[in-house]
Design a protein around this motif. Structure first.
Motif, short mmCIF file in Angstrom:
data_model
loop_
_atom_site.label_atom_id
_atom_site.label_comp_id
_atom_site.label_asym_id
_atom_site.label_seq_id
_atom_site.Cartn_x
_atom_site.Cartn_y
_atom_site.Cartn_z
N HIS A 61 -0.24 31.70 65.22
CA HIS A 61 -0.99 31.38 66.27
C HIS A 61 -0.82 32.28 67.35
O HIS A 61 0.06 32.95 67.50
CB HIS A 61 -0.63 29.97 66.50
N ASP A 62 -1.93 31.86 68.45
CA ASP A 62 -1.84 32.65 69.70
C ASP A 62 -1.63 31.36 70.89
O ASP A 62 -1.37 30.31 70.57
CB ASP A 62 -3.25 33.38 69.73
N ASP A 63 -1.66 32.01 72.00
CA ASP A 63 -1.43 31.03 73.13
C ASP A 63 -2.74 30.02 73.52
O ASP A 63 -2.67 29.34 74.12
CB ASP A 63 -1.10 31.77 74.44
N GLY A 64 -3.70 30.44 72.68
CA GLY A 64 -4.99 29.76 72.98
C GLY A 64 -5.30 28.54 72.16
O GLY A 64 -6.52 28.09 71.95
N GLY A 65 -4.60 28.46 71.06
CA GLY A 65 -4.78 27.30 70.31
C GLY A 65 -5.31 27.65 69.01
O GLY A 65 -5.92 26.64 68.11
#
Ligand SMILES: [Zn+2]
Length: 239
Positions: free
Chosen positions: A65-69
């Motif tokens: 996953h990334d920080d943007g969902g």
């Protein structure tokens, strides 16, 4: 007079119904005539093949996953569902390990950790359904933003796993702009536990900005699903 009018009214109603019936039949014939070619992409080599399609992760486990969902579990679920739809159209028997956002650990509590239970449940489903092959779908993430491309990992347990991985990787190369990276022997729980040809398809890297944008596009996910399907078809046509 009133009787004749009455007869005339009935006749009009009957005629209206008759023409509506004809219209319905014509429209039905057109719809059916158009539907038949769409509904019949039957591939003899695929008929009756039981294929477990496993969207990795789910529930409390988002995967990469990334920080943007952006969550791996969501991307792979859509791709896996698309693969299953194509398999069903080809008259294969797709087994989807999870249909929604949930983990699988309650199915197989024998293992010690929740993560192991989750993985064991997926391969248990493949064994329990006497599947011909097991295909687990994942999304990759690494520290380097420049790494991109699909990787297909195969089980060392069954020689056919490598051929399956090669067929799928070859098909992925045709649709992925960054090409297929490689086919590798994988040392992972589901591959080691598999008693059937088994592969993990890492469709791309969300750590690469360009590939992440593609993976967020429904049309690209569909193209990946079609490539996985074509890889499976090539595998069964060659066996
Ligand atoms: Zn994964």
């Amino acid at each position: 007079m009133s009787r004749r009018i009455s007869v005339l009214v009935i006749t009009r109603k009957t005629a209206g119904g008759f023409f509506l019936g004809i219209l319905f039949l014509i429209l039905s014939a057109l719809v059916v005539g158009r539907a038949i070619p769409v509904l019949a992409p039957l591939h003899p080599a695929m008929v009756g093949k039981v294929i477990t399609v496993d969207p990795g992760h789910g529930g409390i486990d988002p995967g990469s996953h990334d920080d943007g969902g952006v969550l791996e579990k969501d991307i792979v679920l859509e791709i896996a569902k698309n693969v299953c739809y194509l398999l069903a159209r080809a008259r294969a028997v797709p087994i989807l390990t999870r249909h929604g956002d949930w983990e699988m650990s309650p199915i197989w509590p024998e293992e010690k950790t929740r993560h192991r239970q989750d993985l064991a449940a997926r391969i248990h489903i493949a064994h329990r359904t006497n599947s011909d092959v097991f295909v687990s779908i994942h999304v990759n993430k690494v520290g380097s933003a420049s790494t991109r491309g699909a990787i297909v990992l195969y089980s060392k347990n069954k020689p056919e796993s490598k051929r399956l991985a090669t067929c799928i990787q070859q098909a992925l190369k045709d649709v992925a702009p960054f090409g297929g990276q490689s086919v590798l022997e994988g040392d992972y729980y589901v591959l080691n536990a598999a008693r059937l040809p088994a592969v993990i398809v890492e469709v791309g890297f969300i750590s690469n900005p360009d590939e992440k944008q593609l993976l967020l596009t429904p049309t690209y996910r569909q193209r990946l699903a079609e490539a996985i399907f074509r890889g499976l078809l090539a595998f069964f046509e060659g066996s």
